[in-house]
Design an enzyme around this catalytic site. Structure first.
Site, PDB file in Angstrom:
ATOM      1  CB  SER A  97      22.832  26.027  13.905  1.00 15.09           C
ATOM      2  OG  SER A  97      23.956  25.204  14.065  1.00 15.09           O
ATOM      3  CB  CYS A 150      32.475  24.632   7.202  1.00 13.94           C
ATOM      4  SG  CYS A 150      30.972  25.454   6.674  1.00 13.94           S
ATOM      5  CB  SER A 163      28.322  23.599  15.337  1.00 14.11           C
ATOM      6  OG  SER A 163      27.153  23.881  14.613  1.00 14.11           O
ATOM      7  CG  LEU A 164      30.572  19.801  21.227  1.00  9.52           C
ATOM      8  CD1 LEU A 164      30.910  21.035  22.042  1.00  9.52           C
ATOM      9  CD2 LEU A 164      29.964  18.725  22.124  1.00  9.52           C
ATOM     10  CG  HIS A 165      31.460  19.898  14.830  1.00  9.17           C
ATOM     11  ND1 HIS A 165      30.355  19.164  14.510  1.00  9.17           N
ATOM     12  CD2 HIS A 165      31.282  21.110  14.237  1.00  9.17           C
ATOM     13  CE1 HIS A 165      29.538  19.887  13.747  1.00  9.17           C
ATOM     14  NE2 HIS A 165      30.074  21.082  13.575  1.00  9.17           N
ATOM     15  CD  GLU A 181      24.719  27.022  -1.015  1.00  8.39           C
ATOM     16  OE1 GLU A 181      24.304  26.004  -0.435  1.00  8.39           O
ATOM     17  OE2 GLU A 181      25.898  27.202  -1.333  1.00  8.39           O
ATOM     18  CG  ASN A 194      27.758  16.934   3.727  1.00  4.21           C
ATOM     19  OD1 ASN A 194      27.206  16.037   3.123  1.00  4.21           O
ATOM     20  ND2 ASN A 194      27.130  17.738   4.570  1.00  4.21           N
ATOM     21  N   GLY A 235      26.770  31.140   7.095  1.00  8.32           N
ATOM     22  CA  GLY A 235      26.881  32.229   8.060  1.00  8.32           C
ATOM     23  C   GLY A 235      26.751  31.783   9.497  1.00  8.32           C
ATOM     24  CD  GLU A 236      27.867  31.434  14.680  1.00  5.33           C
ATOM     25  OE1 GLU A 236      28.005  30.294  14.213  1.00  5.33           O
ATOM     26  OE2 GLU A 236      27.218  31.655  15.719  1.00  5.33           O
ATOM     27  CB  CYS A 252      27.816  22.946   4.439  1.00  7.55           C
ATOM     28  SG  CYS A 252      27.007  21.862   5.582  1.00  7.55           S
ATOM     29  CB  CYS A 299      30.859  31.829   7.426  1.00  4.80           C
ATOM     30  SG  CYS A 299      30.909  31.486   9.201  1.00  4.80           S
ATOM     31  CB  CYS A 311      18.280  24.863   5.789  1.00  2.00           C
ATOM     32  SG  CYS A 311      19.955  25.178   6.381  1.00  2.00           S
TER      33      CYS A 311
HETATM   34  N1  SAH Z   1      27.494  28.837  11.738  1.00  2.00           N
HETATM   35  C1  SAH Z   1      26.467  28.001  12.297  1.00  2.00           C
HETATM   36  C2  SAH Z   1      25.401  27.570  11.305  1.00  2.00           C
HETATM   37  C3  SAH Z   1      25.816  27.154   9.931  1.00  2.00           C
HETATM   38  S1  SAH Z   1      26.685  25.631   9.694  1.00  2.00           S
HETATM   39  C4  SAH Z   1      27.083  26.824  12.972  1.00  2.00           C
HETATM   40  O1  SAH Z   1      28.281  26.643  12.902  1.00  2.00           O
HETATM   41  O2  SAH Z   1      26.362  26.086  13.636  1.00  2.00           O
HETATM   42  C5  SAH Z   1      25.471  24.370   9.882  1.00  2.00           C
HETATM   43  C6  SAH Z   1      26.036  23.049  10.404  1.00  2.00           C
HETATM   44  O3  SAH Z   1      26.735  22.332   9.368  1.00  2.00           O
HETATM   45  C7  SAH Z   1      27.035  23.232  11.521  1.00  2.00           C
HETATM   46  O4  SAH Z   1      26.805  22.275  12.520  1.00  2.00           O
HETATM   47  C8  SAH Z   1      28.342  22.961  10.809  1.00  2.00           C
HETATM   48  O5  SAH Z   1      29.375  22.655  11.697  1.00  2.00           O
HETATM   49  C9  SAH Z   1      27.960  21.844   9.886  1.00  2.00           C
HETATM   50  N2  SAH Z   1      28.888  21.566   8.793  1.00  2.00           N
HETATM   51  C10 SAH Z   1      29.668  22.424   8.112  1.00  2.00           C
HETATM   52  N3  SAH Z   1      30.401  21.772   7.187  1.00  2.00           N
HETATM   53  C11 SAH Z   1      30.082  20.474   7.288  1.00  2.00           C
HETATM   54  C12 SAH Z   1      30.518  19.294   6.609  1.00  2.00           C
HETATM   55  N4  SAH Z   1      31.441  19.336   5.641  1.00  2.00           N
HETATM   56  N5  SAH Z   1      29.951  18.131   6.956  1.00  2.00           N
HETATM   57  C13 SAH Z   1      29.015  18.064   7.938  1.00  2.00           C
HETATM   58  N6  SAH Z   1      28.564  19.138   8.613  1.00  2.00           N
HETATM   59  C14 SAH Z   1      29.106  20.324   8.308  1.00  2.00           C
END
Ligand code: SAH
Length: 352
Positions: free
Chosen positions: A189, A117, A212-214, A90, A288, A157-158, A329, A110, A103
């Protein structure tokens, strides 16, 4: 056959010189490739015999549009591309005031396993080549007619799990003879792979690193991101501080707000403490809703943002684009895979 579009201009020059051609021919070929030409026969400033020689040795990648969705709300365009081996990836094209942003995906699937995700549900299939990353920029620009000024490596992907190819892609897309997109217009990212961050710090590229800390604490982060078991949040913050000292670049921290998991005031306070000493930007993302996931969007986004700001941390809430078109995503690929599986099950049962 060699993948010609994954070659840098200097590699291509060496190849052509080895073939007994003048070095400047490489620049001509490179310009055609980066303009989206997919057939050597169309390279009209080359001799017919050179075009034939090239066609015998090299392959030009060109993804097919498997599906395209355009948001009626904000003009976001989402592409599902079919690659030569039948895999799908995508790309999302977003319109912002500061320019159009694409993007892109860096892998087919991944293997990082973040619990919220959609991209990682079926694991990783393979890495993308540099040309397959470039093609996403090239062909979404050509197909949509929207000139692209910014790139984010935030699709499926990462990036640090395919870093050699990603770095080569950056070289291609950055080159003045190609799309010439400046590093400052590119964001990468990562879910927090510390050796990847360290390698990027060493290179000192002027791109924007997004982490991507979360979650600011290890128990919560391990619960939602398996990568935290390999590189925990303390190591990650240390790597981020080093990255800043080395590059002078402000890091952007992604933080998807999950109901009852990472959205408390205590977590906002801890996050602010961890970021002390480093200019950072926190990007709060309304989660999401992914069908496969048990996590639900938080209702405390504004309160969390206020709390961070009360500590002097810059925090913004990501505007959601393309809400009407599965634009995030891995959702479109996921849906296409399910439809494909459903179809073959149906075909199977009809045969039975
Ligand atoms: N692998 C990399 C880049 C791809 S993911 C990474 O992890 O950063 C891109 C971003 O979308 C990341 O910050 C990821 O954590 C976030 N993401 C994935 N699923 C999501 C969801 N359901 N809702 C919001 N953000 C999400």
């Amino acid at each position: 056959m060699k993948d010609i579009k994954s070659m840098t201009l200097s590699e291509l020059t060496d190849e052509l010189v080895d073939m007994g051609e003048a070095g400047f021919r490489a620049r001509q070929v490179y310009t055609w490739l980066h303009g989206g030409v997919t057939d050597f026969a169309q390279m009209s400033n080359l001799s017919k015999s050179l075009r034939q020689k090239l066609a015998q040795r090299y392959d030009i990648t060109a993804p097919k549009v498997a599906r395209k969705q355009v948001s009626q709300l904000d003009g976001t365009v989402k592409y599902l591309w079919e690659l030569r081996d039948g895999n799908c990836i995508e790309t999302v094209l977003m319109r912002y005031h500061h320019g159009n942003t694409v993007c892109i995906s860096t892998q087919v699937g991944c293997r990082m396993g973040c619990r919220f995700c959609a991209s990682t549900v079926a694991g990783k299939v393979r890495d993308l080549t540099p040309s397959e990353m470039l093609d996403q920029v090239l062909f979404s620009q050509l197909d949509s007619g929207m000139p692209i000024s910014n790139i984010v490596l935030m699709g499926i992907g990462e990036p640090t799990d395919n870093l050699d190819n990603v770095l080569r892609f950056l070289d291609l897309v950055n080159s003045p003879e190609g799309l010439n997109i400046g590093m400052r217009h590119i964001s990468l990212s990562t879910c927090g792979v510390v050796p990847g961050i360290e390698r990027l710090a060493e290179l000192g590229l002027q791109l924007t690193l997004s982490v991507s800390l979360h979650a600011p604490d290890s128990p919560t982060r391990s619960r939602i991101m398996p990568v935290n078991n390999a590189y925990d949040v303390e190591e990650l913050f240390d790597a981020c501080h080093r990255y800043f000292r080395k590059t002078g670049r402000r890091i952007s921290f992604e933080y998807a707000m999950i109901d009852g998991v990472n959205d408390s005031d205590e977590q906002a306070d801890l996050l602010a403490r961890k970021l002390r000493g480093m200019p950072a930007h926190v990007n709060l993302i309304p989660l999401n809703d992914v069908v496969e996931s048990a996590f639900k969007p938080s209702r405390r986004v504004a309160a969390f943002q206020k709390r961070l700001e009360s500590h002097g941390v810059t925090a913004t809430v990501r505007r959601s684009l393309g809400g009407d078109i599965d634009a995030s995503c891995g959702q479109l690929r996921r849906r296409a895979m399910q439809e494909r599986a459903g179809r073959s099950e149906k075909e199977g049962s009809e045969e039975a």
